[in-house]
Design a protein around this motif. Structure first.
Motif, PDB file in Angstrom:
ATOM      1  N   TRP A  21       0.851  -1.338   0.043  1.00 29.40           N
ATOM      2  CA  TRP A  21       0.069   0.029  -0.172  1.00 29.40           C
ATOM      3  C   TRP A  21       0.911   1.336   0.033  1.00 29.40           C
ATOM      4  O   TRP A  21       0.512   2.212  -0.962  1.00 29.40           O
ATOM      5  CB  TRP A  21      -0.875  -0.152   1.115  1.00 29.40           C
ATOM      6  CG  TRP A  21      -2.241  -0.763   0.993  1.00 29.40           C
ATOM      7  CD1 TRP A  21      -2.763  -1.255  -0.212  1.00 29.40           C
ATOM      8  CD2 TRP A  21      -2.926  -1.487   1.895  1.00 29.40           C
ATOM      9  NE1 TRP A  21      -3.727  -1.860  -0.178  1.00 29.40           N
ATOM     10  CE2 TRP A  21      -4.160  -2.001   1.116  1.00 29.40           C
ATOM     11  CE3 TRP A  21      -3.158  -1.254   3.400  1.00 29.40           C
ATOM     12  CZ2 TRP A  21      -4.840  -2.879   1.853  1.00 29.40           C
ATOM     13  CZ3 TRP A  21      -3.968  -2.145   3.987  1.00 29.40           C
ATOM     14  CH2 TRP A  21      -5.285  -2.675   3.158  1.00 29.40           C
ATOM     15  N   ASP A  22       1.718   1.277   0.948  1.00 26.66           N
ATOM     16  CA  ASP A  22       2.803   2.452   0.905  1.00 26.66           C
ATOM     17  C   ASP A  22       3.403   2.789  -0.255  1.00 26.66           C
ATOM     18  O   ASP A  22       3.306   3.816  -0.871  1.00 26.66           O
ATOM     19  CB  ASP A  22       3.716   2.038   1.884  1.00 26.66           C
ATOM     20  CG  ASP A  22       3.377   2.133   3.523  1.00 26.66           C
ATOM     21  OD1 ASP A  22       2.155   2.760   3.484  1.00 26.66           O
ATOM     22  OD2 ASP A  22       4.318   2.015   4.369  1.00 26.66           O
ATOM     23  N   ARG A  23       3.721   1.588  -0.911  1.00 32.40           N
ATOM     24  CA  ARG A  23       4.554   1.877  -2.351  1.00 32.40           C
ATOM     25  C   ARG A  23       3.347   2.359  -3.381  1.00 32.40           C
ATOM     26  O   ARG A  23       3.773   3.277  -3.998  1.00 32.40           O
ATOM     27  CB  ARG A  23       4.990   0.480  -3.047  1.00 32.40           C
ATOM     28  CG  ARG A  23       6.547   0.205  -2.934  1.00 32.40           C
ATOM     29  CD  ARG A  23       6.991  -0.878  -3.619  1.00 32.40           C
ATOM     30  NE  ARG A  23       8.171  -1.412  -2.811  1.00 32.40           N
ATOM     31  CZ  ARG A  23       8.507  -2.809  -2.842  1.00 32.40           C
ATOM     32  NH1 ARG A  23       7.512  -3.586  -3.345  1.00 32.40           N
ATOM     33  NH2 ARG A  23       9.343  -2.884  -2.255  1.00 32.40           N
ATOM     34  N   MET A  24       2.192   1.765  -3.267  1.00 30.49           N
ATOM     35  CA  MET A  24       1.179   2.497  -4.339  1.00 30.49           C
ATOM     36  C   MET A  24       1.107   3.738  -4.007  1.00 30.49           C
ATOM     37  O   MET A  24       0.597   4.778  -4.955  1.00 30.49           O
ATOM     38  CB  MET A  24      -0.142   1.444  -4.044  1.00 30.49           C
ATOM     39  CG  MET A  24      -0.186   0.345  -5.165  1.00 30.49           C
ATOM     40  SD  MET A  24      -1.370  -0.930  -4.636  1.00 30.49           S
ATOM     41  CE  MET A  24      -2.901   0.073  -4.919  1.00 30.49           C
ATOM     42  N   ALA A  25       0.738   4.062  -2.640  1.00 26.97           N
ATOM     43  CA  ALA A  25       0.495   5.516  -2.158  1.00 26.97           C
ATOM     44  C   ALA A  25       1.700   6.500  -2.791  1.00 26.97           C
ATOM     45  O   ALA A  25       1.344   7.598  -3.442  1.00 26.97           O
ATOM     46  CB  ALA A  25       0.421   5.627  -0.792  1.00 26.97           C
ATOM     47  N   GLN A  26       2.818   5.892  -2.546  1.00 25.25           N
ATOM     48  CA  GLN A  26       3.959   6.673  -2.904  1.00 25.25           C
ATOM     49  C   GLN A  26       3.834   6.984  -4.411  1.00 25.25           C
ATOM     50  O   GLN A  26       4.135   8.232  -5.090  1.00 25.25           O
ATOM     51  CB  GLN A  26       5.421   6.086  -2.569  1.00 25.25           C
ATOM     52  CG  GLN A  26       6.421   6.999  -2.223  1.00 25.25           C
ATOM     53  CD  GLN A  26       7.577   6.414  -1.981  1.00 25.25           C
ATOM     54  OE1 GLN A  26       7.749   5.022  -2.150  1.00 25.25           O
ATOM     55  NE2 GLN A  26       8.595   7.198  -1.432  1.00 25.25           N
ATOM     56  N   LYS A  27       3.654   5.876  -5.252  1.00 26.72           N
ATOM     57  CA  LYS A  27       3.516   6.028  -6.698  1.00 26.72           C
ATOM     58  C   LYS A  27       2.577   6.841  -7.144  1.00 26.72           C
ATOM     59  O   LYS A  27       2.648   7.739  -8.063  1.00 26.72           O
ATOM     60  CB  LYS A  27       3.374   4.780  -7.302  1.00 26.72           C
ATOM     61  CG  LYS A  27       4.014   4.585  -8.689  1.00 26.72           C
ATOM     62  CD  LYS A  27       3.897   2.949  -9.175  1.00 26.72           C
ATOM     63  CE  LYS A  27       4.140   2.863 -10.614  1.00 26.72           C
ATOM     64  NZ  LYS A  27       3.785   1.909 -11.134  1.00 26.72           N
ATOM     65  N   ARG A  28       1.339   6.993  -6.322  1.00 24.27           N
ATOM     66  CA  ARG A  28       0.279   7.863  -6.824  1.00 24.27           C
ATOM     67  C   ARG A  28       0.674   9.133  -6.516  1.00 24.27           C
ATOM     68  O   ARG A  28       0.367  10.154  -7.339  1.00 24.27           O
ATOM     69  CB  ARG A  28      -1.010   7.526  -5.707  1.00 24.27           C
ATOM     70  CG  ARG A  28      -2.287   6.981  -6.594  1.00 24.27           C
ATOM     71  CD  ARG A  28      -3.500   6.972  -6.092  1.00 24.27           C
ATOM     72  NE  ARG A  28      -3.566   6.617  -4.338  1.00 24.27           N
ATOM     73  CZ  ARG A  28      -3.453   5.603  -3.795  1.00 24.27           C
ATOM     74  NH1 ARG A  28      -3.747   4.583  -4.516  1.00 24.27           N
ATOM     75  NH2 ARG A  28      -3.564   5.536  -2.391  1.00 24.27           N
ATOM     76  N   LYS A  29       1.322   9.569  -5.370  1.00 28.84           N
ATOM     77  CA  LYS A  29       1.668  10.813  -4.878  1.00 28.84           C
ATOM     78  C   LYS A  29       2.845  11.224  -6.174  1.00 28.84           C
ATOM     79  O   LYS A  29       2.604  12.471  -6.395  1.00 28.84           O
ATOM     80  CB  LYS A  29       2.477  10.585  -3.462  1.00 28.84           C
ATOM     81  CG  LYS A  29       2.168  12.006  -2.825  1.00 28.84           C
ATOM     82  CD  LYS A  29       2.743  11.892  -1.401  1.00 28.84           C
ATOM     83  CE  LYS A  29       4.050  12.439  -1.163  1.00 28.84           C
ATOM     84  NZ  LYS A  29       4.932  12.200  -0.277  1.00 28.84           N
TER      85      LYS A  29
END
Lengths: 279, 259
Positions: free
Chosen positions: A14-22
């Motif tokens: 999730w963190d990775r996905m959030a970072q990518k989104r950001k």
């Protein structure tokens, strides 16, 4: 245990996905030198040094404070000061407004107190993005107040400069800020204060010819243009192109005008070491 | 005279027919002895300096030298000073401070010299050191802008207890041509720039950036003489600490900002 593993793995995902989104929402900025593109967050994390070609980009004042000072130690001083446009100069007010919007600053100088490895300092940074970091009445006043604050509180004074010089739109009022800042620095130094002047690209004209050249210790970033008259003006005067590296930090070092050149990522440690020897 | 535009004033301020540094020295002082050199590198002929008597007061006199003929102008670099010139001026001011002599400066320069050697030798450092020294100098100082007072090159001799301008002198952050080429991207709009810059003695007096305007004409030297005598006597009566503190506040108070 198994359940915990699943949860933690999921969290990482999730963190990775959030970072990518950001990152996806961040602006992409190309290095002006090698043209490699990076997200604005990546520029910030790497202190505005190109990860590919190591070129130095201008550092926003707030980021400079964050890179130099201990975490959460910065306390801003005199944020309210802004110019009143003394010459009533055509188009200046609009320029100020757009620069304020762009930078979130009232004018080009960010002043405050903070700590470097737990040692308290008075610190100011000129932000080259605000009308080329030029010095008008607001910048001059903030530099003087910061210097007087350092004098009163017995703190070392550190100023990072990046400036095209005195601010044209405020005419002779700007020229007088050279006298005013130089006078304040002189009083501070005569009272035993330590002033470390840090020159970054570019430090020129009325800034380089006033307080910025008056450091007890003068440090500079590699490759920074540091001069009184800019290269173009000189080329016009002498009618020939200037040699490579003329007026760069390395040239000034060779000619005895600065104490040392410090890599951007070493600045905090270098300042800390100097402060340690002035306790 | 009333209808003269700012740019006409700029041109008048630059006129070769105006008195030069040696005219002021000859008319206002007695027994001038010129001193040379910065003791570091060379003597910069664009700055003239030395000691003289003003009535019964020994004074240090320093000024820009533009020259009048073309040969002279080339020899004195058109009054554009190099670091050596500012350092010579500072050396003479250090000496003046030591012997308690007031310092009188005459300013007339298109600006500090934008040359390769000047940059290599520390133009910024030389100007900055002058500003710092003059601001804390423990002896009275009076600066008179006689013609063209342009940029840091003029200010380097003008951090003084009194700053005066001749009626038709100009004092500015940069030459109007330089200003126009930076802000309007067109040096030919210098006339427009001159208006916007507010560089005449009358404008600057109104702003409180200078202390007095000296009327030009037949009685100019007489007026200058009596003003110098009156103000020097005033300043020489002050104790050194008060003198320096008053000067500091004079420049400290130059602002124009919301707080």
């Amino acid at each position: 245990m198994l359940l915990n593993d699943i949860f933690s793995q999921r969290k990482i995902m999730w963190d990775r996905m959030a970072q990518k989104r950001k990152r996806g929402q961040e602006k992409v900025k190309a290095c002006p030198k090698c043209k490699t593109e990076y997200y604005s967050g990546e520029w910030k994390e790497n202190q505005y040094i190109c990860p590919t070609c190591h070129a130095y980009m201008p550092v926003p004042a707030k980021e400079r404070m964050a890179n130099i000072l201990d975490e959460n130690s910065f306390k801003e001083l005199f944020p309210q000061i802004s110019t009143k446009d003394p010459l009533d100069f055509d188009g200046y007010e609009e320029k100020l407004q757009s620069n304020r919007k762009k930078t979130g600053m009232q004018d080009a100088f960010l002043a405050g107190s903070g700590k470097i490895n737990n040692q308290k300092v008075a610190i100011g940074v000129l932000d080259g993005r605000f009308l080329m970091g030029s010095m008008g009445t607001a910048v001059g006043e903030k530099i003087v107040r910061l210097t007087e604050y350092a004098k009163k509180k017995n703190l070392p004074l550190i100023i990072f400069s990046a400036s095209g010089g005195a601010r044209m739109q405020e005419g002779l009022f700007s020229l007088m800020q050279m006298a005013k800042t130089a006078a304040a620095i002189e009083q501070f130094k005569r009272k035993g204060g330590l002033f470390i002047s840090c020159l970054t690209n570019p430090t020129t004209g009325g800034v380089s010819a006033s307080y910025a050249s008056l450091g007890d210790i003068i440090l500079a970033e590699p490759g920074a243009l540091i001069c009184f008259a800019g290269p173009r003006v000189i080329e016009q005067t002498i009618g020939q192109t200037l040699p490579e590296g003329f007026q760069r930090a390395e040239f000034l070092l060779e000619h005895g005008m600065i104490d040392c050149i410090v890599e951007r990522k070493d600045f905090r440690d270098t300042l800390s070491s100097i402060l340690q020897m002035h306790l | 005279m009333q209808t003269m535009s700012s740019y006409e004033k700029v041109q008048l301020a630059r006129s070769k027919d105006r008195p030069g540094i040696y005219d002021y020295i000859r008319t206002l002082f007695d027994g001038f002895i010129e001193f040379h050199g910065d003791r570091l590198y060379r003597d910069d002929p664009s700055i003239v300096g030395g000691i003289a008597m003003f009535h019964d007061i020994p004074v240090t006199v320093i000024g820009h030298h533009k020259g009048k003929t073309t040969e002279e102008q080339i020899a004195y670099n058109f009054g554009m000073t190099s670091p050596e010139g500012y350092r010579k001026a500072r050396r003479l001011m250090v000496q003046a401070e030591k012997f308690g002599r007031p310092v009188i400066t005459f300013i007339d320069t298109p600006g500090a010299y934008p040359g390769m050697e000047a940059e290599s030798n520390g133009q910024s450092n030389a100007i900055a050191e002058n500003l710092a020294f003059m601001s804390a100098m423990q002896t009275p100082s009076i600066a008179i802008i006689t013609g063209e007072g342009s940029s840091g090159g003029a200010l380097a001799l003008a951090v003084s207890d009194r700053v005066w301008m001749l009626e038709n002198a100009v004092y500015s952050i940069l030459s109007p041509e330089g200003f126009a080429s930076i802000l309007y991207k067109d040096a030919k709009r210098a006339s427009e720039a001159s208006d916007a810059m507010k560089l005449t003695a009358q404008d600057l007096k109104q702003f409180g950036l200078i202390d007095a305007i000296i009327p030009e004409g037949k009685k100019m030297f007489l007026a200058l003489d009596s003003m110098l005598l009156r103000e020097l006597n005033r300043l020489m009566k002050m104790n050194k600490t008060a003198l320096v503190e008053t000067r500091y506040q004079k420049f400290r108070e130059i602002d124009h900002m919301n707080d």
